[in-house]
Enzyme design. Structure first.
Site, PDB file in Angstrom:
ATOM      1  N   ASP A  36      -7.710  -7.641   0.357  1.00 51.57           N
ATOM      2  CA  ASP A  36      -6.767  -7.886   1.451  1.00 51.57           C
ATOM      3  C   ASP A  36      -7.486  -7.556   2.735  1.00 51.57           C
ATOM      4  O   ASP A  36      -8.385  -6.697   2.747  1.00 51.57           O
ATOM      5  CB  ASP A  36      -5.534  -6.983   1.335  1.00 51.57           C
ATOM      6  CG  ASP A  36      -5.807  -5.596   1.896  1.00 51.57           C
ATOM      7  OD1 ASP A  36      -5.474  -5.352   3.066  1.00 51.57           O
ATOM      8  OD2 ASP A  36      -6.396  -4.761   1.175  1.00 51.57           O
ATOM      9  N   GLY A  64     -11.361   3.757   0.320  1.00 52.37           N
ATOM     10  CA  GLY A  64     -12.310   4.525   1.115  1.00 52.37           C
ATOM     11  C   GLY A  64     -13.550   3.772   1.538  1.00 52.37           C
ATOM     12  O   GLY A  64     -14.498   4.362   2.057  1.00 52.37           O
ATOM     13  N   ASP A  74      -2.567   8.186  -1.607  1.00 55.74           N
ATOM     14  CA  ASP A  74      -3.877   8.832  -1.591  1.00 55.74           C
ATOM     15  C   ASP A  74      -4.259   9.261  -0.190  1.00 55.74           C
ATOM     16  O   ASP A  74      -3.562   8.948   0.782  1.00 55.74           O
ATOM     17  CB  ASP A  74      -4.948   7.891  -2.158  1.00 55.74           C
ATOM     18  CG  ASP A  74      -5.198   6.693  -1.240  1.00 55.74           C
ATOM     19  OD1 ASP A  74      -4.292   6.336  -0.454  1.00 55.74           O
ATOM     20  OD2 ASP A  74      -6.285   6.104  -1.316  1.00 55.74           O
ATOM     21  N   ASP A 101       0.865  -1.179   0.000  1.00 61.76           N
ATOM     22  CA  ASP A 101       0.000   0.000   0.000  1.00 61.76           C
ATOM     23  C   ASP A 101       0.905   1.233   0.000  1.00 61.76           C
ATOM     24  O   ASP A 101       2.130   1.130   0.046  1.00 61.76           O
ATOM     25  CB  ASP A 101      -0.976  -0.049   1.177  1.00 61.76           C
ATOM     26  CG  ASP A 101      -0.288   0.003   2.525  1.00 61.76           C
ATOM     27  OD1 ASP A 101       0.922   0.304   2.591  1.00 61.76           O
ATOM     28  OD2 ASP A 101      -0.958  -0.266   3.538  1.00 61.76           O
ATOM     29  N   SER A 102       0.287   2.397  -0.049  1.00 54.79           N
ATOM     30  CA  SER A 102       1.076   3.620  -0.249  1.00 54.79           C
ATOM     31  C   SER A 102       1.469   4.279   1.058  1.00 54.79           C
ATOM     32  O   SER A 102       2.251   5.220   1.073  1.00 54.79           O
ATOM     33  CB  SER A 102       0.260   4.610  -1.058  1.00 54.79           C
ATOM     34  OG  SER A 102      -0.826   5.081  -0.266  1.00 54.79           O
ATOM     35  N   GLY A 103       0.901   3.824   2.158  1.00 53.39           N
ATOM     36  CA  GLY A 103       1.117   4.485   3.436  1.00 53.39           C
ATOM     37  C   GLY A 103       0.080   5.560   3.709  1.00 53.39           C
ATOM     38  O   GLY A 103      -0.034   6.046   4.832  1.00 53.39           O
ATOM     39  N   GLY A 104      -0.687   5.924   2.682  1.00 53.22           N
ATOM     40  CA  GLY A 104      -1.637   7.030   2.822  1.00 53.22           C
ATOM     41  C   GLY A 104      -2.718   6.768   3.855  1.00 53.22           C
ATOM     42  O   GLY A 104      -3.020   7.626   4.687  1.00 53.22           O
ATOM     43  N   PHE A 105      -3.275   5.580   3.829  1.00 49.82           N
ATOM     44  CA  PHE A 105      -4.348   5.261   4.771  1.00 49.82           C
ATOM     45  C   PHE A 105      -3.809   5.196   6.199  1.00 49.82           C
ATOM     46  O   PHE A 105      -4.380   5.763   7.128  1.00 49.82           O
ATOM     47  CB  PHE A 105      -5.001   3.927   4.387  1.00 49.82           C
ATOM     48  CG  PHE A 105      -6.104   3.513   5.313  1.00 49.82           C
ATOM     49  CD1 PHE A 105      -7.352   4.108   5.245  1.00 49.82           C
ATOM     50  CD2 PHE A 105      -5.899   2.518   6.264  1.00 49.82           C
ATOM     51  CE1 PHE A 105      -8.381   3.735   6.102  1.00 49.82           C
ATOM     52  CE2 PHE A 105      -6.917   2.141   7.125  1.00 49.82           C
ATOM     53  CZ  PHE A 105      -8.162   2.749   7.046  1.00 49.82           C
ATOM     54  N   CYS A 134     -12.179 -29.595   6.477  1.00 50.77           N
ATOM     55  CA  CYS A 134     -11.044 -28.720   6.162  1.00 50.77           C
ATOM     56  C   CYS A 134      -9.759 -29.542   6.174  1.00 50.77           C
ATOM     57  O   CYS A 134      -9.570 -30.416   7.019  1.00 50.77           O
ATOM     58  CB  CYS A 134     -10.966 -27.583   7.173  1.00 50.77           C
ATOM     59  SG  CYS A 134      -9.567 -26.475   6.909  1.00 50.77           S
ATOM     60  N   CYS A 181      -6.614 -28.261   6.441  1.00 53.03           N
ATOM     61  CA  CYS A 181      -5.464 -27.558   7.029  1.00 53.03           C
ATOM     62  C   CYS A 181      -4.918 -28.347   8.226  1.00 53.03           C
ATOM     63  O   CYS A 181      -5.614 -29.187   8.794  1.00 53.03           O
ATOM     64  CB  CYS A 181      -5.854 -26.143   7.449  1.00 53.03           C
ATOM     65  SG  CYS A 181      -6.585 -26.018   9.087  1.00 53.03           S
ATOM     66  N   CYS A 207      -7.109 -28.421  11.409  1.00 51.68           N
ATOM     67  CA  CYS A 207      -8.318 -29.256  11.404  1.00 51.68           C
ATOM     68  C   CYS A 207      -8.019 -30.743  11.261  1.00 51.68           C
ATOM     69  O   CYS A 207      -8.798 -31.575  11.721  1.00 51.68           O
ATOM     70  CB  CYS A 207      -9.258 -28.802  10.287  1.00 51.68           C
ATOM     71  SG  CYS A 207      -9.990 -27.183  10.613  1.00 51.68           S
ATOM     72  N   HIS A 264      -5.437 -21.949   9.855  1.00 51.38           N
ATOM     73  CA  HIS A 264      -6.783 -22.350   9.441  1.00 51.38           C
ATOM     74  C   HIS A 264      -7.509 -21.207   8.737  1.00 51.38           C
ATOM     75  O   HIS A 264      -8.119 -21.394   7.678  1.00 51.38           O
ATOM     76  CB  HIS A 264      -7.634 -22.827  10.617  1.00 51.38           C
ATOM     77  CG  HIS A 264      -9.078 -22.917  10.225  1.00 51.38           C
ATOM     78  ND1 HIS A 264      -9.584 -23.983   9.522  1.00 51.38           N
ATOM     79  CD2 HIS A 264     -10.098 -22.019  10.332  1.00 51.38           C
ATOM     80  CE1 HIS A 264     -10.851 -23.753   9.224  1.00 51.38           C
ATOM     81  NE2 HIS A 264     -11.186 -22.569   9.709  1.00 51.38           N
ATOM     82  N   GLN A 309     -11.530   7.178  -5.172  1.00 48.38           N
ATOM     83  CA  GLN A 309     -12.114   7.657  -3.922  1.00 48.38           C
ATOM     84  C   GLN A 309     -13.483   8.258  -4.236  1.00 48.38           C
ATOM     85  O   GLN A 309     -14.002   8.043  -5.331  1.00 48.38           O
ATOM     86  CB  GLN A 309     -11.175   8.673  -3.248  1.00 48.38           C
ATOM     87  CG  GLN A 309      -9.874   8.062  -2.723  1.00 48.38           C
ATOM     88  CD  GLN A 309     -10.081   7.170  -1.498  1.00 48.38           C
ATOM     89  OE1 GLN A 309     -11.183   7.087  -0.936  1.00 48.38           O
ATOM     90  NE2 GLN A 309      -9.017   6.469  -1.084  1.00 48.38           N
TER      91      GLN A 309
END
Lengths: 375, 375
Positions: free
Chosen positions: A266, A216, A146, A92-96, A304, A306, A309, A335, A189
């Protein structure tokens, strides 16, 4: 050398089954990206993350620039080598996060000046510096710098912020330059305002990016409002590029967003929940701290595959969670990430088969049944 | 069905290279047993513990009886199944930890009454109850219930305590009964008093056990005093059974004890150190928290084959340690346990080759050189 490219292999309604090709490997879409904030997906070894089916990780520019520092990571061979993950990484850009985590921040046309939450040191993030940091990290998919206002916000604030982000998108594009094999994504945005989302999408498309994020959202507006926005926002973005819904989400958020044409996601939820004893399953969330699991010899989910499980009882997971043992975070994170990747595989298969609506119906029906009946 | 047995394959001086056979697998001696206190070797998956070379784990009766409870573990299929470890498990008797961890304890001829440090509930541990708990857990090697005074203690207290432990050893033997495939070990006490150690050894031998532990050391007396005791204590015990030095120790403790005829060890040091950023290496301890590792691209130990050393730089280990990331505990615990098992393999090979003294010299010389030179 493989260049960055995106192909749509199948469609079902608005949903797309695609593949993003990069020099570091392919990303099957719709894709879920586990979050590796500080150069680690918490409580997981990278080989285990890959075993869950992840094609790509997300790294956080804000955290990494402050500790251990982008220049340091570059000297050490880049983020992939540093954290032992040789497949694609999106940063990410760091903006958030500079707006949500830093202290004493000051926002100007130039960028954001702030103090580190780690050691109080002063830093400046601008579109140009964000591009430089993401280049130093060696990110495969770079996000525009952003600004993202918290919701609810009045229309004036949202319009002003969106237009600033579009000016920063232009500066990000210019600073990114031409880097074959690496991609730059723009970020739409405009809050919950359809016309502003449209203006933002047009501004981004006229600059031209390798992919487009919907920013956003998932900032407190609720699923209904988010889906209402996703009823139009993805369609405003170019059809031939991947669409990434940032910071989303819960499994049902993802299913609904894929049905509305989103390709990438994400979220910290599967890893964060794992550390607090919450398992995410086909039947919904299961809180392993609850005493009802104390004597339960059954696995979390008998279907499952994994390690959590296939090897452990609910009673064991309850015991290690209550005892504060690290293996509890390790097993439940594994899991949860496995479940998320299995969900994405199910969505991809359903789109290919043209059965996405039936898949979604089955998904909701199982959750309505709830957790398995007690022994 | 394989019965419990011990064979000595080679000798070098007082040291022995042997093998303990159990229905759950062989234990190569000298052996180091990682500690899995609460049904987990902290920060490790069982498969990873096995990958380090461990043949056997240690479980703590005191912790497991309080949480999740021995009867509960038995209902869930026993400790092996509960924690997903199908190889041998040795359990201590609870005697040492009830005296060091519990509250409001009262020691009588019958046993120890105490309150749980977990929830304040009242419990009674006796030789008979300890045998029952260890049977419920499914332990392969069961330890006698004993009492262990902290050192320094006056001779009268040590003699009295040792004789109580010998009466409890008799009761443990009677309560254990005949359990083919399972072993019961006696525990020698007597502090640092050679004659008392001798009396204790004779008492145990006359009862007859499958193995003999040296208890009451590594409780604050220092390495010199411990080695002075180990100059005679192992030789007082039967030659044809395994000898286990409880709670020991640092790598140089282990080398010195093997040279003095000890076959088995357990210690929390490699796992506990791993969680605090301390790596144990051929060159001695390395504190990864130290800022000098910040930019160091080298592995912790370039010759080590563990995932921590083959995949990560010291700079990365420093970063994740300073950031409080769980992967720091996972990687350093893995390395430390790997190093311990590699040390045991080196000791076993050296005894077979008749080169133990040269091995020990090399071991001490590398540590004297200290950590690798800075970049």
């Amino acid at each position: 050398m493989t260049r960055f490219s995106y192909s749509i292999l199948a469609r079902d309604g608005l949903a797309r089954r695609g593949v993003i090709s990069t020099p570091r490997g392919e990303i099957r879409t719709p894709a879920f990206m586990p979050v590796g904030t500080a150069a680690t997906v918490k409580a997981m070894l990278p080989g285990s993350v890959r075993e869950t089916g992840a094609d790509i990780l997300l790294g956080n520019t804000y955290h990494l620039m402050l500790r251990p520092g982008a220049e340091r990571i570059a000297r050490l061979g880049g983020l992939h080598r540093f954290m032992d993950w040789d497949r694609p990484i999106l940063t990410d850009s760091g903006g958030f996060q500079v707006m949500s985590l830093s202290e004493l921040r000051k926002l100007t046309e130039e960028g954001v000046r702030f103090r580190s939450h780690v050691d109080g040191s002063e830093h400046m993030l601008t579109p140009e510096r964000s591009m430089e940091i993401q280049r130093l990290l060696g990110s495969d998919i770079v996000m525009c710098f952003d600004e993202c206002p918290a919701l609810p916000a009045d229309r004036e604030r949202i319009v002003e912020s969106m237009r600033l982000s579009m000016r920063w998108a232009r500066r990000s594009r210019d600073a990114f330059g031409d880097r074959p094999g690496h991609a730059l994504f723009g970020i739409q945005q405009g809050g919950l305002e359809e016309d502003m989302r449209g203006e933002s999408a047009e501004a981004l498309a006229s600059i031209g990016f390798d992919g487009y994020a919907i920013g956003g959202l998932a900032v407190g507006e609720g699923q209904e409002a988010m889906f209402a926005c996703l009823d139009y926002a993805p369609g405003q973005l170019p059809d031939d590029k991947p669409r990434y819904l940032m910071g989303v989400g819960k499994p049902d958020d993802i299913v609904g967003a894929v049905q509305r044409g989103v390709d990438m996601f994400d979220c910290v939820l599967p890893s964060r929940s794992g550390r607090t004893g919450q398992a995410l399953t086909r039947f919904g969330a299961v809180n392993l701290k609850n005493a009802r699991h104390r004597d339960d010899p059954r696995p979390l989910d008998p279907e499952c595959t994994c390690p959590c499980c296939t090897r452990y009882s609910r009673a064991y997971l309850h015991h290690v969670m209550r005892s504060g043992e690290i293996i509890s975070s390790m097993l439940l994170t594994w899991h949860n990430l496995h479940y998320y990747q299995e969900l994405m595989q199910g969505l991809r298969d359903a789109i290919e088969a043209g059965t996405l609506d039936a898949f979604a119906e089955g998904f909701h029906a199982r959750r309505a049944e709830g957790d398995m009946a007690p022994v």
